[in-house]
Design an enzyme around this catalytic site. Structure first.
Site, PDB file in Angstrom:
ATOM      1  N   ARG A  88       1.798 -10.603   7.418  1.00 22.41           N
ATOM      2  CA  ARG A  88       1.540  -9.442   6.552  1.00 22.41           C
ATOM      3  C   ARG A  88       2.583  -8.342   6.783  1.00 22.41           C
ATOM      4  NH1 ARG A  88      -3.453  -9.671   9.302  1.00 22.41           N
ATOM      5  NH2 ARG A  88      -2.980  -7.599  10.115  1.00 22.41           N
ATOM      6  N   HIS A 144      -5.743  -7.151  13.358  1.00 24.02           N
ATOM      7  CA  HIS A 144      -4.568  -6.272  13.244  1.00 24.02           C
ATOM      8  C   HIS A 144      -4.052  -5.900  14.628  1.00 24.02           C
ATOM      9  CE1 HIS A 144      -1.799  -3.726  11.126  1.00 24.02           C
ATOM     10  NE2 HIS A 144      -2.228  -2.620  11.702  1.00 24.02           N
ATOM     11  N   TYR A 187      13.913  31.260   4.493  1.00 22.01           N
ATOM     12  CA  TYR A 187      12.712  31.942   4.988  1.00 22.01           C
ATOM     13  C   TYR A 187      12.781  32.189   6.493  1.00 22.01           C
ATOM     14  CZ  TYR A 187      10.238  30.814   0.624  1.00 22.01           C
ATOM     15  OH  TYR A 187       9.836  30.719  -0.678  1.00 22.01           O
ATOM     16  N   ARG A 221     -10.482  -0.129  14.893  1.00 19.44           N
ATOM     17  CA  ARG A 221     -10.401   0.605  13.619  1.00 19.44           C
ATOM     18  C   ARG A 221     -11.519   0.078  12.714  1.00 19.44           C
ATOM     19  NH1 ARG A 221      -4.620   1.049  10.583  1.00 19.44           N
ATOM     20  NH2 ARG A 221      -4.994  -1.151  10.131  1.00 19.44           N
ATOM     21  N   CYS A 247      12.629  24.701   2.203  1.00 18.32           N
ATOM     22  CA  CYS A 247      11.647  25.344   1.332  1.00 18.32           C
ATOM     23  C   CYS A 247      10.844  24.262   0.613  1.00 18.32           C
ATOM     24  CB  CYS A 247      12.351  26.229   0.305  1.00 18.32           C
ATOM     25  SG  CYS A 247      13.579  27.356   1.015  1.00 18.32           S
ATOM     26  N   MET A 248       9.929  24.690  -0.248  1.00 19.73           N
ATOM     27  CA  MET A 248       9.096  23.717  -0.947  1.00 19.73           C
ATOM     28  C   MET A 248       9.928  22.824  -1.863  1.00 19.73           C
ATOM     29  SD  MET A 248       5.808  24.320  -3.437  1.00 19.73           S
ATOM     30  CE  MET A 248       4.954  25.355  -2.255  1.00 19.73           C
ATOM     31  N   ASP A 249      10.928  23.416  -2.532  1.00 16.07           N
ATOM     32  CA  ASP A 249      11.650  22.671  -3.568  1.00 16.07           C
ATOM     33  C   ASP A 249      13.161  22.638  -3.355  1.00 16.07           C
ATOM     34  OD1 ASP A 249       9.099  22.792  -5.095  1.00 16.07           O
ATOM     35  OD2 ASP A 249       9.666  24.913  -5.247  1.00 16.07           O
ATOM     36  N   LYS A 294       0.841  -1.208   0.000  1.00 13.49           N
ATOM     37  CA  LYS A 294       0.000   0.000   0.000  1.00 13.49           C
ATOM     38  C   LYS A 294       0.871   1.252   0.000  1.00 13.49           C
ATOM     39  CE  LYS A 294      -0.321  -0.306   5.036  1.00 13.49           C
ATOM     40  NZ  LYS A 294      -1.178  -0.682   6.185  1.00 13.49           N
TER      41      LYS A 294
HETATM   42  C1  LIG Z   1      -0.344  -1.600   6.870  1.00 13.26           C
HETATM   43  C2  LIG Z   1      -0.820  -2.886   7.352  1.00 13.26           C
HETATM   44  C3  LIG Z   1       0.083  -3.951   7.561  1.00 13.26           C
HETATM   45  C4  LIG Z   1       1.572  -3.800   7.450  1.00 13.26           C
HETATM   46  O1  LIG Z   1       2.031  -3.031   8.535  1.00 13.26           O
HETATM   47  P1  LIG Z   1       3.599  -2.882   8.847  1.00 13.26           P
HETATM   48  O2  LIG Z   1       3.649  -2.315  10.199  1.00 13.26           O
HETATM   49  O3  LIG Z   1       4.131  -1.958   7.809  1.00 13.26           O
HETATM   50  O4  LIG Z   1       4.178  -4.235   8.726  1.00 13.26           O
HETATM   51  C5  LIG Z   1      -0.447  -5.174   7.904  1.00 13.26           C
HETATM   52  N1  LIG Z   1      -1.784  -5.340   8.071  1.00 13.26           N
HETATM   53  C6  LIG Z   1      -2.665  -4.335   7.914  1.00 13.26           C
HETATM   54  C7  LIG Z   1      -4.115  -4.590   8.117  1.00 13.26           C
HETATM   55  C8  LIG Z   1      -2.217  -3.080   7.563  1.00 13.26           C
HETATM   56  O5  LIG Z   1      -3.088  -2.080   7.426  1.00 13.26           O
END
Ligand SMILES: *Cc1c(COP(=O)(O)O)cnc(C)c1O
Length: 373
Positions: free
Chosen positions: A222, A166, A266, A137, A313-315, A39
């Site tokens: 995961r 999670h 700045y 969540r 700065c921005m860039d 992601k």
């Molecule tokens: C982002 C996410 C992960 C991975 O998390 P890390 O801490 O980067 O390993 C695993 N499971 C779920 C549901 C997540 O949202």
């Protein structure tokens, strides 16, 4: 080996060999299938190239945050199972099914929406059931999971590909929260046995779980950030030999001498304590390089650590080489990564910027070209 279309000297360099190494090291340790989390543009490393590389390295599944990330992977011909981890909106369900993306079902209502869309298409929906064991969540509370699991098992339009939860505190090996979540999750999963239904693959471990809690590994893990060779938190332990895959580099674009007492950038917040040599680097907060590093961060030039001075700065931002430091236009500037004998880690940058490594990596935006080695 792909070169970016842009010749911008500021670039993210991704070491695909490090990704292969990290995936192999994680597998070697956990010995269960791995769902690589890609992601947020693969934590800034580039969604499609990273997914394709992990697939070629035999990753079992991939995980993304939302529908559009999953569709981007299917369009790039990624074939492995892909789980969308986020909550779903009813009208999107048909798109999930059409693109063969596995759906996170996180409530009884959403289960009904998925069922209805699957029936309308005449095609089963692949789902992972989401149990909330303490994150609060998304997901059905573990203490209410019975009717939810029963409804999913009974549905002929639902193919249960997994059940998961999670972890909230796994980055910290000493947190008692993880053991509590493991227990709650086991209790929820026991409903499959009670119903005489086959146990789907159970998964719980994010990077923290992979690093610190073997009893979270279950039937699949995961990992996200640890796959990229970065530790989730300063208290995390490097129990697996992973190495960082990402470097962030630029080049000196300007050199000058600033007279003693004159100010830089700045707000005129930094005052030259002596006549000093200052270079300008063409990357800023508009690229995701945190402004919080103003007069705090460091970079590597000619193998030496040099301080960022004045506001970012921005860039662009400025670096003080001192009274007799040398650098030339086009010299390499390393913001994250190694140069000579020195190195700056994503973790170190995050600490100086008072944030977490995740935010540093995912903040590096599409203005910066990615180069793969
Ligand atoms: C982002 C996410 C992960 C991975 O998390 P890390 O801490 O980067 O390993 C695993 N499971 C779920 C549901 C997540 O949202």
């Amino acid at each position: 080996m792909s070169e970016p279309a842009s010749q911008r000297p500021t670039r993210v360099v991704v070491d695909l060999g490090a990704l292969s190494h990290n995936l192999a090291a994680i597998r070697e340790r956990v010995r269960v299938p791995v769902m690589g989390i890609v992601k947020a543009n693969a934590y800034g490393h580039g969604l499609v190239p990273v997914a394709q590389h992990l697939e070629a390295q035999g990753v079992d599944q991939l995980g993304v945050a939302f529908l559009e990330e999953g569709i981007a992977l299917r369009r790039a011909r990624v074939k492995v199972p892909i789980l969308v981890l986020g909550g779903i909106f009813g009208p999107q369900v048909a798109e999930f099914i059409r693109h063969d993306l596995d759906i996170t079902v996180s409530s009884l209502d959403k289960l009904r929406q998925v069922e209805a869309a699957a029936e309308a298409l005449g095609r089963k929906a692949g789902v992972h059931l989401k149990i909330d064991t303490g994150m609060e969540r998304i997901g059905v509370h573990s203490y209410s999971a019975g009717p939810f699991i029963e409804a999913a098992v009974a549905s002929k339009w639902i193919a249960i590909k997994g059940v998961y939860s999670h972890l909230a505190c796994a980055d910290d090996p000493s947190s008692p929260m993880t053991a509590l979540q493991v227990k709650r999750f086991a209790k929820a999963c026991a409903h499959f046995d009670r119903l005489g239904a086959p146990m789907p693959p159970r998964h719980l471990a994010n990077s923290g779980g992979v690093l610190h809690f073997p009893d979270t590994w279950l039937d699949m893990v995961r990992p996200g950030i640890v796959l990229y060779g970065v530790l989730p938190d300063p208290v995390s332990q490097r129990t697996i030999d992973v190495r960082p895959a990402l470097s962030l580099v630029s080049q000196v674009v300007y050199f000058k001498v600033v007279r003693s007492g004159n100010t830089v950038s700045y707000g005129a917040t930094w005052i030259a304590p002596r006549d000093t040599r200052i270079v300008t680097v063409p990357i800023g907060y508009g690229d995701g390089w945190p402004r919080a590093l103003s007069s705090k961060g460091e970079v590597l030039i000619r193998g030496n650590r040099m301080p960022i001075v004045g506001r970012i700065c921005m860039d662009q931002f400025m670096v003080d080489l001192g009274a007799d430091g040398t650098a030339y236009n086009e010299d390499e500037v390393v913001l994250v990564g190694a140069q000579g004998g020195e190195a700056i880690s994503t973790e170190a940058v995050a600490q100086v910027a008072d944030t977490i490594p995740y935010e540093i990596l995912t903040g590096l935006n599409e203005r910066i070209p990615r180069v793969y080695r």
